[in-house]
Design a protein around this motif. Sequence first.
Motif, mmCIF file in Angstrom:
data_model
loop_
_atom_site.group_PDB
_atom_site.id
_atom_site.type_symbol
_atom_site.label_atom_id
_atom_site.label_comp_id
_atom_site.label_asym_id
_atom_site.label_seq_id
_atom_site.Cartn_x
_atom_site.Cartn_y
_atom_site.Cartn_z
ATOM 1 N N ASN A 117 19.096 -5.889 -14.526
ATOM 2 C CA ASN A 117 18.769 -5.894 -12.723
ATOM 3 C C ASN A 117 18.065 -4.299 -12.840
ATOM 4 O OD1 ASN A 117 21.841 -5.777 -12.187
ATOM 5 N ND2 ASN A 117 21.507 -3.710 -11.323
ATOM 6 N N GLY A 118 17.647 -4.568 -12.084
ATOM 7 C CA GLY A 118 16.146 -3.046 -11.682
ATOM 8 C C GLY A 118 14.793 -3.235 -10.665
ATOM 9 N N ASP A 119 14.800 -1.644 -11.091
ATOM 10 C CA ASP A 119 14.452 -0.807 -11.444
ATOM 11 C C ASP A 119 15.005 0.113 -10.473
ATOM 12 O OD1 ASP A 119 13.264 -1.451 -13.545
ATOM 13 O OD2 ASP A 119 11.587 -0.889 -13.408
ATOM 14 N N GLY A 120 14.957 0.212 -9.733
ATOM 15 C CA GLY A 120 15.242 0.593 -8.707
ATOM 16 C C GLY A 120 14.916 1.614 -7.326
ATOM 17 N N MET A 121 14.818 2.335 -6.256
ATOM 18 C CA MET A 121 14.506 2.646 -5.340
ATOM 19 C C MET A 121 14.495 4.799 -4.995
ATOM 20 S SD MET A 121 16.358 1.869 -1.809
ATOM 21 C CE MET A 121 15.157 2.856 -1.109
ATOM 22 N N ALA A 122 13.794 4.855 -4.667
ATOM 23 C CA ALA A 122 13.651 6.002 -4.360
ATOM 24 C C ALA A 122 13.561 6.944 -2.522
ATOM 25 C CB ALA A 122 12.452 7.012 -4.880
ATOM 26 N N ILE A 123 14.011 8.544 -2.491
ATOM 27 C CA ILE A 123 13.840 8.419 -1.325
ATOM 28 C C ILE A 123 12.779 10.032 -1.822
ATOM 29 C CG2 ILE A 123 14.601 9.918 1.054
ATOM 30 C CD1 ILE A 123 14.854 6.585 0.140
ATOM 31 N N TRP A 124 11.655 10.036 -0.980
ATOM 32 C CA TRP A 124 11.502 11.297 -1.164
ATOM 33 C C TRP A 124 10.838 12.273 -0.169
ATOM 34 C CZ3 TRP A 124 9.108 11.207 -6.485
ATOM 35 C CH2 TRP A 124 9.009 9.966 -7.307
ATOM 36 N N LEU A 125 10.365 13.848 -0.306
ATOM 37 C CA LEU A 125 9.833 14.621 0.204
ATOM 38 C C LEU A 125 8.937 15.505 -0.634
ATOM 39 C CD1 LEU A 125 9.894 16.101 2.635
ATOM 40 C CD2 LEU A 125 11.550 17.404 2.078
ATOM 41 N N THR A 126 7.457 15.106 -0.377
ATOM 42 C CA THR A 126 6.542 15.137 -1.922
ATOM 43 C C THR A 126 5.231 15.846 -0.864
ATOM 44 O OG1 THR A 126 5.560 13.075 -2.285
ATOM 45 C CG2 THR A 126 7.788 14.414 -3.340
ATOM 46 N N LYS A 127 4.659 16.592 -1.783
ATOM 47 C CA LYS A 127 3.411 16.530 -1.475
ATOM 48 C C LYS A 127 2.253 15.981 -0.693
ATOM 49 C CE LYS A 127 -0.338 20.649 -2.842
ATOM 50 N NZ LYS A 127 -0.953 21.476 -3.451
ATOM 51 N N ASP A 128 2.165 15.031 -2.362
ATOM 52 C CA ASP A 128 1.423 13.607 -1.776
ATOM 53 C C ASP A 128 1.656 12.654 -1.362
ATOM 54 O OD1 ASP A 128 -0.821 15.245 -3.048
ATOM 55 O OD2 ASP A 128 0.333 15.501 -4.871
ATOM 56 N N ARG A 129 1.462 11.258 -0.728
ATOM 57 C CA ARG A 129 1.730 10.559 -0.190
ATOM 58 C C ARG A 129 0.669 9.602 -0.818
ATOM 59 N NH1 ARG A 129 -0.871 9.049 4.628
ATOM 60 N NH2 ARG A 129 1.065 7.939 5.233
ATOM 61 N N MET A 130 1.661 8.052 -0.468
ATOM 62 C CA MET A 130 0.793 7.078 -0.859
ATOM 63 C C MET A 130 -0.027 7.280 -2.146
ATOM 64 S SD MET A 130 0.876 4.934 2.040
ATOM 65 C CE MET A 130 -0.026 3.984 2.258
ATOM 66 N N GLN A 131 0.879 7.271 -3.083
ATOM 67 C CA GLN A 131 -0.172 7.405 -4.292
ATOM 68 C C GLN A 131 1.021 6.896 -5.559
ATOM 69 O OE1 GLN A 131 -1.354 10.501 -6.250
ATOM 70 N NE2 GLN A 131 -1.983 11.394 -4.291
ATOM 71 N N ASP A 132 1.007 5.691 -6.174
ATOM 72 C CA ASP A 132 1.753 4.463 -6.740
ATOM 73 C C ASP A 132 1.505 5.209 -8.256
ATOM 74 O OD1 ASP A 132 -0.953 3.532 -7.707
ATOM 75 O OD2 ASP A 132 -0.653 1.595 -7.419
ATOM 76 N N GLY A 133 3.208 4.907 -9.154
ATOM 77 C CA GLY A 133 2.837 5.132 -10.064
ATOM 78 C C GLY A 133 3.837 4.362 -10.440
ATOM 79 N N SER A 134 4.864 5.309 -11.693
ATOM 80 C CA SER A 134 6.033 5.088 -12.894
ATOM 81 C C SER A 134 7.582 5.070 -12.097
ATOM 82 C CB SER A 134 5.279 5.594 -14.024
ATOM 83 O OG SER A 134 5.641 6.712 -14.406
#
Length: 333
Positions: free
Chosen positions: A111-128
């Motif tokens: 199963n995978g891959d997982g999830m993340a909680i963010w507090l970042t400078k940039d938003r709404m940018q998909d990636g790896s």
Amino acid sequence: MFLFRNVLKCSCLFVTVCFMTRDCQGIDLDFQEEFLKREYSLSKPYRGLGFSSSSQWDLMGTAMVTTDHVRLTPDLQSRQGAVWSRIPLVLRDWELKVHFKIHGLAKKNLNGDGMAIWLTKDRMQDGSVFGSKNYFVGLGIFVDTYPNSEKLFDRTFPYISVTLGNGTLSYNHNQDGRPSELGGCAAMARNSIYDNFLLIKYTKNRLTVMVDVDGKQEWRICADITGLRLPLGYYLGASAATGELSDNHDLISIKLYQLTVERTAAEKDNEEEVTLPRVDDMKQFEVIVEEEGMTKIQFFFMLLFAIVGLIVMVVAGFFTYRCWTEKKRKHFY
């Protein structure tokens, strides 16, 4: 006297109930006040989420809204989804409570891959990186459900890790993010019969991450990081991704509370406005990173260029020698 005893009993009862419940465990010994900030929170019934101008959150990728949760990814391969706050966080002291669920086919071991909680400078940018961009600037709390490294057997998955990014660090999937990890813990947060909760508390340059995934309704410390300095004005978000392996990644609620914290004169003098996230004592987080070996494709092209270069040198040498002998022969005659 009778009134005083009743008040005292009620006060004792409140304190007892408070410390027995999850919602009051964010109160410190100095009885910090906390206030729910609805503009940074996401909960049922998710009215207008991602579609209304009045919504404070945006959807991205495969994320979809149901009556019970925001499904970031379905249990299908190669999906990415996220939800991001539209309002930058400008609170100095806060506590974030995340209610989530990761589940898939009960008999499926991969199963995978997982999830993340963010507090970042940039938003709404998909990636790896669990459905969001790599080389991020800010804070990432990752619930990793699949071990990518076959050489490292000293941790159990699912694994929750805390990572700080300054825009120059790449998240290393092959080592499950260890080179940039600040702290973490194992947490059986997949296919759990209990509700899964994360509590992320930031105050006085200290980040504490706690988990409740075993139905005991008690917070367990997962990571405690001191000297962590985060800039104001970053965005909250949650993302998830699947690859060849998959799971349902459901976000049920995000609730952010503003903390009212008193500071001493020394603590006020220690406050510092930063433009990039950093940790005061980076030595406590130093990780030895092995340099990655050359890939087969890189080796092939290096060998090819070496052979071509050698041929060019031989041909050039041959023609140079031929011209030299020709000139010498003519000069002799």
